[in-house]
Every structure is written in C-alpha cells, then in structure tokens.
Write an enzyme that holds these catalytic residues in place. Structure first.
Site, short mmCIF file in Angstrom:
data_model
loop_
_atom_site.label_atom_id
_atom_site.label_comp_id
_atom_site.label_asym_id
_atom_site.label_seq_id
_atom_site.Cartn_x
_atom_site.Cartn_y
_atom_site.Cartn_z
N GLY A 84 0.80 -1.22 0.00
CA GLY A 84 0.00 0.00 0.00
C GLY A 84 0.83 1.27 0.00
O GLY A 84 2.01 1.28 0.33
N VAL A 86 0.16 5.53 1.12
CA VAL A 86 -0.74 6.46 1.80
C VAL A 86 -0.32 7.88 1.44
O VAL A 86 0.84 8.27 1.62
CB VAL A 86 -0.71 6.28 3.33
CG1 VAL A 86 -1.70 7.24 3.99
CG2 VAL A 86 -1.07 4.84 3.71
N ASP A 203 -3.42 -9.78 12.68
CA ASP A 203 -2.09 -9.25 12.36
C ASP A 203 -1.69 -8.16 13.36
O ASP A 203 -1.11 -7.15 12.99
CB ASP A 203 -2.06 -8.69 10.93
CG ASP A 203 -0.64 -8.55 10.39
OD1 ASP A 203 0.24 -9.27 10.90
OD2 ASP A 203 -0.43 -7.73 9.48
#
Length: 273
Positions: A84, A86, A203
């Site tokens: 990912g 951001v 997680d």
C-alpha cells in the site's frame, strides 16, 4: 579482519534469519519494510468478482468534473509499505486533511485490491476510539479503489519500543512500564470491541499500532481480518474458510500456521496480544 569465506557464511546466515523474521506480501511482492507486511495466502479471487466489487464503489472526485473543483486534492506522500501507499489530501468540503490509502501501482493485482477493500470495510465497520475512523471507500478516476481515512500524526508503537526518543512530543515517556501498559490496555479495548462484532484482526503487532501526538492509540491494518459467528461483518472472509497460513511469521499464533475449521477465533488475537 574476517576471512572472506567466514564473512560470506555470516551473510548467508543473516539472510536466512531475515527471511524467517520478514513477512511476505501478496504473490511474494518486494519487501520494503519487513515489519509492515503480512503473509496472505488466500486463494486468488475471480477477476470478475473483484472488478464487480470495485465497480459498485462510489466515485471519488480527485480531478474535478462538470466545471467544479476536485473534492479531494492530493498533496504528497505520507508513507508506503510492501503493498500500500498512503497520501496526504485535503477534503475541500470540510477543509480538513485526510489520508488516502491505495495499492501501489507496481503491486496491483486482484488479490491486493481485495485486501485493500476488506481493510476499508473492516475498519469502517468498527467505530471505536482506538480504531482509526474511515470516511469513505470509493474508486478514483483511474478506476482503482481508495480508502479515505483520518490523518493521524504520530509514530508506531514499534518505533517507541526501539527508541523512546522517537515518541510523539506530547507523550510522557518518563515511566516506560506505565506508558506501555497503558498502550496495551487501549489496544485490548479495540480488540475487545472487534471481537464483540465477530471480527478477528490476526495481524496485531507493534507496527500496526499508531500513537498520536495527543495520546491517541489506534489499531491499524485490518487487511487480513476475518469474520466469525453470525454477528461478523458480511463482506469479510470467514475464519472457517481460511486453510492457508496468513499473518506475520514472527508473531503468528500456532493455529494460524496450519489452520483448521473453527481453529481461529478471539483467542488468536489474545495470543498476539
């Protein structure tokens, strides 16, 4: 001076140790930050089903249309991991900064898209002071999904464990034991609430706990969260369907390594705690 053969042996041993401690991303993507990635071995989704999910998302206005300025204006990078990225953006209608999470262009796949969507759905479906608020899950003009969430200034719990001096400026680190016990209590509050909603994080680790500048504690990264029982969130994967190892190897509970139906539950997050 270390002999060349001994040096190479040491490097080889170090590489083997690093592999054991690292977490792997979808389809063995390159690891930029070993602590932030999780092993995700879920069977590949059908492309048509992922495309259909993305197609149902509301349109997000990043570029402006019909003569109107964009609702969301990106202003720079906040951070990135193995899957990912951001970005910082301004939400014009309310005049606030927000964080925009998406899949890195070089990591895009049906699997990574599904992980991002499930993270948005799981986090957005859990409204709690210790879970970061999600404002929207939608698709941008490029057709890719985005998560619009609260922008939090601070640092990860792992960074403070490594170096207390890295803590937010307003965080009192004078009594380390009291500080970390207080953080742990707030993390357990978030997990207790999630479990009451039938959601298992799977997680949990210091890298996935964010400490804000004003004492806020947020549990992040619900991308491999699963649903248990009838009260679970409907869009998440069912814990009973998980048959492959998923999680961060250095932290995984025993039942996460070789999961069987019914093996994963609230006790899994308790082990991680």
């Amino acid at each position: 001076m270390t002999p060349p053969d001994a040096a190479e042996t040491s490097r080889s041993e170090l590489r083997q140790l690093t592999v054991k401690l690292q977490t792997l991303g979808v389809r063995d993507l390159p690891v930029d930050d070993a602590r932030t990635l999780a092993l995700r071995s879920e069977p590949s989704p059908e492309p048509s089903s992922v495309h259909e999910l993305v197609g149902r998302l509301p349109r997000l206005n990043f570029e402006g249309r019909d003569g109107q300025p964009p609702e969301l204006e990106t202003r720079g990078l906040l951070g990135k991991g193995g899957m990912g990225v951001v970005e910082l953006a301004t939400q014009r209608s309310v005049g606030r900064d927000v964080a925009v999470k998406s899949v890195r262009p070089d990591a895009r796949s049906d699997e990574s898209t599904l992980v991002l969507l499930r993270e948005g759905w799981a986090t957005g479906g859990l409204e709690h002071p210790n879970i970061i608020p999600i404002y929207s899950v939608g698709r941008a003009e490029d057709g890719e999904p985005r998560i619009i969430m609260k922008k939090v200034s601070g640092t990860s719990w792992q960074q403070i464990l490594d170096d207390p001096e890295q803590g937010p400026k307003n965080l009192d680190t004078g009594d380390p034991l009291a500080l970390h016990v207080d953080i742990l209590i707030q993390v357990t509050n978030a997990l207790d609430y999630a479990h009451s909603r039938g959601v298992i994080h799977r997680d949990l680790k210091p890298d996935n706990v964010m400490l804000g500048d004003f004492g806020e504690v947020y549990v992040l990264d619900w991308g491999i969260a699963v649903s248990v029982g009838e009260e679970g969130l409907p869009r998440l994967a069912k814990a009973s369907n998980i048959t492959s190892p998923e999680g961060t190897p250095a932290y995984m509970a025993p039942e996460m390594v070789d999961p069987e139906p019914g093996a994963i539950g609230p006790w899994t997050d308790v082990f991680l705690l």
